[in-house]
Design a protein around this motif. Structure first.
Motif: not given
Length: 490
Positions: A301-317
């Protein structure tokens, strides 16, 4: 005793609120608990048969709502059938009632002993929250429902918003096997919260995020009458590769690891989220090549994709993290793209709250360690997980391997394998310390899952004719009985 078939077609049954469903479940509970075990087992087998007979239609609706793929969905239907059949076997055997009989003993010291007989009885109506990532195996007829019905508990399922049509269809297709009062479905987050606090509900099963699970867990505990909350929440599922295993078959392990991380687009509760490799492992190119070969695909779902990109971005930064493979954000907001990041064991210990975050989706963190002690110290700071995997070489590094293959802070220890793909077997334990679950003593997969929905009751000096059938000396249900700790019948 049996239940009447519904008098109206399932499609004409009005939508029910949580309160209505819970009240009807409470009214149905005594009759379900009193069903002879063969009848209860037949009910479970009937549910399995209904799934099989309607599998093509069910899978098509599930694919439209989840995009998990028909092959995966048909496999999940078969797994769900296997769970129902397994619990039917458990019920027919009768040992799950845990019948124990201690006859009276006038000569017992320090005082005469009365006649005491003990067994497990159903808790009553339970609420089950469906999971997004398993629309069959952890949904309306999933393991929580199957084990609760096996225990003799009516079930009210809170459908997941990711597959609402499938949830209603599943319930409609089994309406001739089990009445709606025994198995019903409600929708909506408010209805879910209402279920947890409804006085008719005696326990809750949940599979989902740590944030939602913790909120519902707290709600269950804050009731005037707190009830058990069996929640499966977040899990990092670390994989440890010893230096000897890395030297002997590091490339194979790297390839298999990426396959496990990206299986089902990383939407498995047992997806490995951490890979511990010795420093100077030489596998960066292999890992990059393998992860880059996995194409972006829709998440649930879009809510899962949004959480995925938010968490991945936070880790990558994060200052302690470097990318191994970090793709750009896809144009479709529902899509994921696989990613690998890297850090060190020392940095994990320095920044545990920032780095030890579950990223639900096809991403993982590679952690390099400098020594055995560096590795072991870091494993000690990890939160509880459903699984821990060790890739090692027998006969090499025995001291390290012994320390790694202890019970640790995990529910399942895997040797030279991969955690994705949970076998439905009696010995399986699918649970673990917080935050993997809220109840590490119990499992949500395997025959022992039935114990969550039962409680022990001891009967003292009760006349035989007034005892429940499994406790009577005549043992009319022919269940296994234990007298003074020894098996006497069954």
């Amino acid at each position: 005793m049996s239940f009447p078939a519904p008098s109206t077609p399932p499609s004409s049954n009005p939508a029910r609120t949580a309160a209505e469903a819970a009240a009807r479940a409470r009214a149905a509970a005594p009759a379900l608990a009193a069903l002879p075990l063969p009848t209860r087992a037949s009910l479970l087998r009937g549910l399995s048969g209904a799934l099989g007979e309607n599998s093509a239609h069910l899978a098509a609706v599930a694919e439209d709502e989840t995009r998990l793929g028909l092959e995966r969905l048909h496999g999940e239907i078969r797994r769900t059938q296997a769970q129902l059949e397994m619990f039917a076997d458990v019920v027919e055997d009768g040992a799950f009632l845990d019948v124990m009989i201690d006859p009276p003993d006038a000569a017992a010291k320090p005082a005469p002993r009365p006649d005491i007989r003990r067994m497990l009885v159903p808790l009553g109506p339970v609420a089950v929250f469906s999971a997004s990532n398993f629309p069959f195996a952890f949904s309306v007829l999933g393991g929580d429902t199957a084990s609760a019905l096996a225990a003799g508990c009516p079930v009210v399922v809170k459908a997941h918003e990711g597959h609402p049509r499938l949830s209603d269809l599943t319930r409609e297709l089994v309406a001739r096997t089990v009445p709606e009062d025994v198995l019903s479905v409600v929708h909506g987050r408010e209805e879910g919260r209402s279920l947890v606090t409804d006085p008719a509900i005696r326990a809750v099963g949940f599979t989902g995020s740590t944030a939602v699970g913790r909120a519902l867990f707290d709600l269950a505990g804050s009731r005037p009458d707190p009830i058990p909350f069996y929640g499966e929440l977040g899990s990092l599922n670390p994989v440890v590769v010893t230096p000897a295993a890395c030297a002997a078959r590091g490339a194979d392990i790297a390839r298999e690891y990426v396959a496990s991380v990206t299986l089902g687009q990383g939407q498995f509760c047992t997806k490995p989220g951490l890979l511990f490799l010795p420093a100077r492992h030489g596998l960066d190119d292999t890992l990059r090549r393998e992860i880059a070969a996995i194409a972006p695909a829709p998440l649930l779902g879009r809510w899962i994709a949004a959480a995925y990109w938010e968490t991945l971005g936070s880790l990558a930064r994060h200052q302690a993290v470097s990318p191994l493979h970090l793709p750009g954000t896809p144009t479709d907001p529902r899509n994921s793209a696989p990613a690998l990041l890297t850090t060190s064991a020392k940095d994990i210990r320095a920044f545990p709250e920032e780095l030890l975050r579950e990223c639900f989706g096809p991403a993982s963190l590679v952690v390099t360690y400098d020594s055995h002690e560096d590795l072991l110290e870091t494993l000690d700071v990890l939160p509880g997980s459903l699984t821990t995997t060790v890739h090692g070489q027998e006969g090499a590094e025995d001291g390290l391997v012994r320390r790694l293959t202890g019970a640790g802070n995990t529910g399942r220890l895997i040797w030279n394998g991969w955690p994705t793909g949970v076998a439905v077997t009696p010995a399986m334990h699918h649970g673990g310390p917080w935050p993997a679950t809220t109840a590490p003593l119990h499992t949500s997969v395997g025959s022992r899952a039935v114990a969550r929905w039962m409680r022990p009751v001891a009967f003292q000096n009760v006349p035989d004719a007034l005892l429940p059938e499994p406790l009577r000396s005549t043992n009319p249900w022919t269940v296994p009985q234990h007298m003074d700790g020894a098996a006497i019948s069954g």
